[in-house]
Design a protein around this motif. Structure first.
Motif, PDB file in Angstrom:
ATOM      1  N   VAL A   1      36.203  34.307  37.773  1.00 30.43           N
ATOM      2  CA  VAL A   1      36.794  34.414  36.362  1.00 30.43           C
ATOM      3  C   VAL A   1      35.755  35.475  35.486  1.00 30.43           C
ATOM      4  N   THR A   2      34.525  35.717  35.777  1.00 32.07           N
ATOM      5  CA  THR A   2      33.926  36.361  34.800  1.00 32.07           C
ATOM      6  C   THR A   2      34.075  37.994  35.083  1.00 32.07           C
ATOM      7  N   LEU A   3      34.608  38.670  33.969  1.00 32.69           N
ATOM      8  CA  LEU A   3      34.980  39.962  34.212  1.00 32.69           C
ATOM      9  C   LEU A   3      33.489  40.795  33.637  1.00 32.69           C
TER      10      LEU A   3
ATOM     11  N   ARG B   1      34.710  44.390  37.376  1.00 29.05           N
ATOM     12  CA  ARG B   1      34.885  43.497  38.568  1.00 29.05           C
ATOM     13  C   ARG B   1      34.869  42.175  38.174  1.00 29.05           C
ATOM     14  N   ARG B   2      35.921  41.157  38.802  1.00 32.87           N
ATOM     15  CA  ARG B   2      35.528  39.729  38.721  1.00 32.87           C
ATOM     16  C   ARG B   2      34.386  39.065  39.491  1.00 32.87           C
TER      17      ARG B   2
END
Length: 95
Positions: free
Chosen positions: A9-11, A15-16
């Motif tokens: 979930v972290t961009l 990139r994720r």
């Protein structure tokens, strides 16, 4: 005992990314080694001992037996895993 990967979930940098945590540091480092990750990628943080994984590495970890957890569906389980990861912080240096 298990290794867990949360939702990617972290961009960051286009990139994720996901977090990989485990019931023990031994399990965590063993899975990271199986994924070809160097020990310097280990995040020894007061917020929880973990490795950051790209979406591709997350998929490989799942293929190797890691357990998928969702911060949206498995809230209590995720909280318990994060508590264990926080307890694994060495306390050395900034958290």
């Amino acid at each position: 005992m298990s290794v867990y990967v949360d939702d990617a979930v972290t961009l960051w940098r286009g990139r994720r990314w996901a977090h990989m945590m485990a019931d023990t540091l031994e399990e965590l480092h063993a899975m990271a080694a199986r994924l070809g990750m160097p020990r310097r990628a280990f995040q020894d943080k007061s917020s929880g001992a973990h490795y950051d994984l790209t979406v591709e590495l997350r998929e490989e970890a799942l293929r190797l037996g890691a357990v998928a957890i969702s911060r949206h569906r498995d809230r209590e389980q995720v909280r318990a895993i994060i508590r264990r990861a926080r307890a694994q912080w060495s306390g050395a240096g900034p958290g």
